[in-house]
Scaffold this motif. Structure first.
Motif, PDB file in Angstrom:
ATOM      1  N   CYS A  88     -45.805  26.441 -90.361  1.00  0.00           N
ATOM      2  CA  CYS A  88     -45.890  27.251 -89.139  1.00  0.00           C
ATOM      3  C   CYS A  88     -46.395  26.395 -87.982  1.00  0.00           C
ATOM      4  O   CYS A  88     -45.851  26.440 -86.875  1.00  0.00           O
ATOM      5  CB  CYS A  88     -46.807  28.447 -89.351  1.00  0.00           C
ATOM      6  SG  CYS A  88     -46.136  29.722 -90.438  1.00  0.00           S
ATOM      7  N   ARG A  89     -47.426  25.604 -88.248  1.00  0.00           N
ATOM      8  CA  ARG A  89     -47.946  24.701 -87.226  1.00  0.00           C
ATOM      9  C   ARG A  89     -46.863  23.687 -86.812  1.00  0.00           C
ATOM     10  O   ARG A  89     -46.668  23.402 -85.637  1.00  0.00           O
ATOM     11  CB  ARG A  89     -49.180  23.971 -87.743  1.00  0.00           C
ATOM     12  CG  ARG A  89     -49.872  23.109 -86.719  1.00  0.00           C
ATOM     13  CD  ARG A  89     -51.143  22.480 -87.276  1.00  0.00           C
ATOM     14  NE  ARG A  89     -52.040  23.440 -87.900  1.00  0.00           N
ATOM     15  CZ  ARG A  89     -52.798  24.316 -87.266  1.00  0.00           C
ATOM     16  NH1 ARG A  89     -52.774  24.369 -85.949  1.00  0.00           N
ATOM     17  NH2 ARG A  89     -53.586  25.150 -87.914  1.00  0.00           N
ATOM     18  N   GLY A  90     -46.143  23.179 -87.808  1.00  0.00           N
ATOM     19  CA  GLY A  90     -45.062  22.245 -87.513  1.00  0.00           C
ATOM     20  C   GLY A  90     -43.983  22.868 -86.648  1.00  0.00           C
ATOM     21  O   GLY A  90     -43.471  22.237 -85.720  1.00  0.00           O
ATOM     22  N   ALA A  91     -43.624  24.119 -86.943  1.00  0.00           N
ATOM     23  CA  ALA A  91     -42.589  24.805 -86.162  1.00  0.00           C
ATOM     24  C   ALA A  91     -43.035  25.019 -84.719  1.00  0.00           C
ATOM     25  O   ALA A  91     -42.248  24.845 -83.782  1.00  0.00           O
ATOM     26  CB  ALA A  91     -42.229  26.131 -86.821  1.00  0.00           C
ATOM     27  N   VAL A  92     -44.291  25.393 -84.533  1.00  0.00           N
ATOM     28  CA  VAL A  92     -44.818  25.588 -83.176  1.00  0.00           C
ATOM     29  C   VAL A  92     -44.851  24.247 -82.440  1.00  0.00           C
ATOM     30  O   VAL A  92     -44.419  24.149 -81.290  1.00  0.00           O
ATOM     31  CB  VAL A  92     -46.206  26.256 -83.212  1.00  0.00           C
ATOM     32  CG1 VAL A  92     -46.863  26.240 -81.835  1.00  0.00           C
ATOM     33  CG2 VAL A  92     -46.095  27.690 -83.733  1.00  0.00           C
ATOM     34  N   ASN A  93     -45.362  23.218 -83.103  1.00  0.00           N
ATOM     35  CA  ASN A  93     -45.377  21.888 -82.484  1.00  0.00           C
ATOM     36  C   ASN A  93     -43.967  21.441 -82.116  1.00  0.00           C
ATOM     37  O   ASN A  93     -43.737  20.890 -81.038  1.00  0.00           O
ATOM     38  CB  ASN A  93     -46.023  20.860 -83.413  1.00  0.00           C
ATOM     39  CG  ASN A  93     -47.523  20.943 -83.429  1.00  0.00           C
ATOM     40  OD1 ASN A  93     -48.149  21.530 -82.547  1.00  0.00           O
ATOM     41  ND2 ASN A  93     -48.125  20.371 -84.450  1.00  0.00           N
ATOM     42  N   TRP A  94     -43.016  21.675 -83.037  1.00  0.00           N
ATOM     43  CA  TRP A  94     -41.625  21.278 -82.803  1.00  0.00           C
ATOM     44  C   TRP A  94     -41.071  21.964 -81.552  1.00  0.00           C
ATOM     45  O   TRP A  94     -40.455  21.312 -80.697  1.00  0.00           O
ATOM     46  CB  TRP A  94     -40.784  21.605 -84.026  1.00  0.00           C
ATOM     47  CG  TRP A  94     -39.333  21.301 -83.861  1.00  0.00           C
ATOM     48  CD1 TRP A  94     -38.311  22.200 -83.759  1.00  0.00           C
ATOM     49  CD2 TRP A  94     -38.728  20.011 -83.774  1.00  0.00           C
ATOM     50  NE1 TRP A  94     -37.108  21.542 -83.613  1.00  0.00           N
ATOM     51  CE2 TRP A  94     -37.346  20.196 -83.622  1.00  0.00           C
ATOM     52  CE3 TRP A  94     -39.231  18.716 -83.811  1.00  0.00           C
ATOM     53  CZ2 TRP A  94     -36.453  19.134 -83.497  1.00  0.00           C
ATOM     54  CZ3 TRP A  94     -38.339  17.661 -83.693  1.00  0.00           C
ATOM     55  CH2 TRP A  94     -36.963  17.879 -83.538  1.00  0.00           C
ATOM     56  N   ALA A  95     -41.286  23.260 -81.443  1.00  0.00           N
ATOM     57  CA  ALA A  95     -40.764  24.012 -80.295  1.00  0.00           C
ATOM     58  C   ALA A  95     -41.371  23.496 -78.987  1.00  0.00           C
ATOM     59  O   ALA A  95     -40.654  23.295 -77.991  1.00  0.00           O
ATOM     60  CB  ALA A  95     -41.040  25.500 -80.473  1.00  0.00           C
ATOM     61  N   GLU A  96     -42.671  23.270 -78.974  1.00  0.00           N
ATOM     62  CA  GLU A  96     -43.339  22.791 -77.767  1.00  0.00           C
ATOM     63  C   GLU A  96     -42.932  21.348 -77.445  1.00  0.00           C
ATOM     64  O   GLU A  96     -42.717  21.002 -76.284  1.00  0.00           O
ATOM     65  CB  GLU A  96     -44.861  22.897 -77.919  1.00  0.00           C
ATOM     66  CG  GLU A  96     -45.360  24.323 -78.032  1.00  0.00           C
ATOM     67  CD  GLU A  96     -45.057  25.160 -76.804  1.00  0.00           C
ATOM     68  OE1 GLU A  96     -45.365  24.713 -75.680  1.00  0.00           O
ATOM     69  OE2 GLU A  96     -44.490  26.263 -76.962  1.00  0.00           O
ATOM     70  N   PHE A  97     -42.829  20.526 -78.481  1.00  0.00           N
ATOM     71  CA  PHE A  97     -42.426  19.139 -78.309  1.00  0.00           C
ATOM     72  C   PHE A  97     -41.014  19.056 -77.744  1.00  0.00           C
ATOM     73  O   PHE A  97     -40.753  18.336 -76.770  1.00  0.00           O
ATOM     74  CB  PHE A  97     -42.519  18.414 -79.656  1.00  0.00           C
ATOM     75  CG  PHE A  97     -42.030  16.998 -79.633  1.00  0.00           C
ATOM     76  CD1 PHE A  97     -42.786  15.994 -79.055  1.00  0.00           C
ATOM     77  CD2 PHE A  97     -40.813  16.659 -80.216  1.00  0.00           C
ATOM     78  CE1 PHE A  97     -42.344  14.679 -79.044  1.00  0.00           C
ATOM     79  CE2 PHE A  97     -40.370  15.351 -80.222  1.00  0.00           C
ATOM     80  CZ  PHE A  97     -41.129  14.355 -79.623  1.00  0.00           C
ATOM     81  N   ARG A  98     -40.090  19.798 -78.341  1.00  0.00           N
ATOM     82  CA  ARG A  98     -38.690  19.782 -77.888  1.00  0.00           C
ATOM     83  C   ARG A  98     -38.562  20.241 -76.448  1.00  0.00           C
ATOM     84  O   ARG A  98     -37.724  19.744 -75.703  1.00  0.00           O
ATOM     85  CB  ARG A  98     -37.820  20.687 -78.782  1.00  0.00           C
ATOM     86  CG  ARG A  98     -37.550  20.172 -80.168  1.00  0.00           C
ATOM     87  CD  ARG A  98     -36.679  18.946 -80.177  1.00  0.00           C
ATOM     88  NE  ARG A  98     -35.450  19.117 -79.450  1.00  0.00           N
ATOM     89  CZ  ARG A  98     -34.242  19.028 -79.953  1.00  0.00           C
ATOM     90  NH1 ARG A  98     -34.081  18.770 -81.221  1.00  0.00           N
ATOM     91  NH2 ARG A  98     -33.183  19.184 -79.204  1.00  0.00           N
ATOM     92  N   ALA A  99     -39.394  21.196 -76.063  1.00  0.00           N
ATOM     93  CA  ALA A  99     -39.321  21.724 -74.702  1.00  0.00           C
ATOM     94  C   ALA A  99     -39.764  20.706 -73.651  1.00  0.00           C
ATOM     95  O   ALA A  99     -39.331  20.781 -72.505  1.00  0.00           O
ATOM     96  CB  ALA A  99     -40.173  22.989 -74.585  1.00  0.00           C
ATOM     97  N   GLY A 100     -40.591  19.736 -74.056  1.00  0.00           N
ATOM     98  CA  GLY A 100     -41.124  18.834 -73.057  1.00  0.00           C
ATOM     99  C   GLY A 100     -40.883  17.357 -73.279  1.00  0.00           C
ATOM    100  O   GLY A 100     -41.269  16.549 -72.444  1.00  0.00           O
ATOM    101  N   THR A 101     -40.213  16.982 -74.349  1.00  0.00           N
ATOM    102  CA  THR A 101     -40.070  15.551 -74.632  1.00  0.00           C
ATOM    103  C   THR A 101     -38.881  14.926 -73.923  1.00  0.00           C
ATOM    104  O   THR A 101     -37.879  15.587 -73.651  1.00  0.00           O
ATOM    105  CB  THR A 101     -39.936  15.287 -76.144  1.00  0.00           C
ATOM    106  OG1 THR A 101     -40.044  13.867 -76.361  1.00  0.00           O
ATOM    107  CG2 THR A 101     -38.604  15.760 -76.695  1.00  0.00           C
ATOM    108  N   GLU A 102     -39.030  13.659 -73.658  1.00  0.00           N
ATOM    109  CA  GLU A 102     -37.920  12.868 -73.151  1.00  0.00           C
ATOM    110  C   GLU A 102     -37.525  11.823 -74.186  1.00  0.00           C
ATOM    111  O   GLU A 102     -36.670  10.979 -73.925  1.00  0.00           O
ATOM    112  CB  GLU A 102     -38.304  12.221 -71.818  1.00  0.00           C
ATOM    113  CG  GLU A 102     -38.509  13.257 -70.727  1.00  0.00           C
ATOM    114  CD  GLU A 102     -38.794  12.638 -69.373  1.00  0.00           C
ATOM    115  OE1 GLU A 102     -38.496  11.449 -69.160  1.00  0.00           O
ATOM    116  OE2 GLU A 102     -39.314  13.371 -68.517  1.00  0.00           O
ATOM    117  N   ILE A 103     -38.137  11.890 -75.359  1.00  0.00           N
ATOM    118  CA  ILE A 103     -37.808  10.965 -76.439  1.00  0.00           C
ATOM    119  C   ILE A 103     -36.420  11.312 -76.965  1.00  0.00           C
ATOM    120  O   ILE A 103     -36.112  12.481 -77.222  1.00  0.00           O
ATOM    121  CB  ILE A 103     -38.851  11.068 -77.585  1.00  0.00           C
ATOM    122  CG1 ILE A 103     -40.212  10.590 -77.090  1.00  0.00           C
ATOM    123  CG2 ILE A 103     -38.405  10.261 -78.800  1.00  0.00           C
ATOM    124  CD1 ILE A 103     -41.333  10.787 -78.082  1.00  0.00           C
ATOM    125  N   ALA A 104     -35.593  10.301 -77.109  1.00  0.00           N
ATOM    126  CA  ALA A 104     -34.250  10.507 -77.665  1.00  0.00           C
ATOM    127  C   ALA A 104     -34.382  10.808 -79.159  1.00  0.00           C
ATOM    128  O   ALA A 104     -35.024  10.062 -79.893  1.00  0.00           O
ATOM    129  CB  ALA A 104     -33.398   9.275 -77.447  1.00  0.00           C
TER     130      ALA A 104
END
Length: 169
Positions: A88-104
């Protein structure tokens, strides 16, 4: 928001656990398949299958203090199983990370979506020494290499999942 999605999961719905046992098992296997590809892409095989992929991609990533506290409170009050809380923590981190990352990132399927759908279809799981207990059905633990399949194990479409449950029931 991913945390809102988790909040609607009924972690105590025993009927759904049994009614959706076949689809939940297929979703767990699909999660393993997707996460195997992510683990391979980021040299994280040692952490597979229940880990936070964001920490392997960008170890400096963190949620805001307020949001992390909100997530911790929710998990502490509703999710008592360590592997479930980790995902669950991973899914939340993933969603937030994807929304703001510029990493390819590689063009791989969302790693957490099968588990989220599984949770929505009947709660959690526990990890035993040789299998994953989904209550009502078990999924054997296989090596990561067994999941490096190119094609999905199951489609996440609700009609497909319902048909799978009905075909066994």
């Amino acid at each position: 928001m991913m945390l809102d999605r988790l909040r609607v999961v009924d972690w105590e719905d025993d009927d759904a656990v049994f009614d959706h046992a076949p689809s939940r098992a297929a979703l767990m296997r699909e999660y393993h398949r997707r996460m195997a590809h992510w683990a391979r892409a980021f040299n994280a095989e040692a952490y597979w299958p229940f880990f936070d992929i964001v920490q392997r991609i960008d170890p400096a990533f963190t949620l805001s203090d307020d949001f992390r506290t909100e997530l911790d409170d929710y998990l502490g009050e509703n999710v008592g199983w360590p592997s479930v809380a980790r995902t669950c923590r991973g899914a939340v981190n993933w969603a937030e990370f994807r929304a703001g990352t510029e990493i390819a990132l590689p063009e791989l399927e969302d790693p957490y979506e099968p588990l989220l759908v599984m949770y929505e279809r009947g709660g959690s799981f526990t990890v035993e020494s040789e299998f994953i207990d989904l209550t009502g059905i078990a999924v054997s633990i296989k090596p990561l290499s067994a999941y490096l399949l190119p094609d999905p194990i199951v489609q996440l479409d609700p009609a497909v999942l319902d048909a799978l449950d009905e075909s066994v029931g």
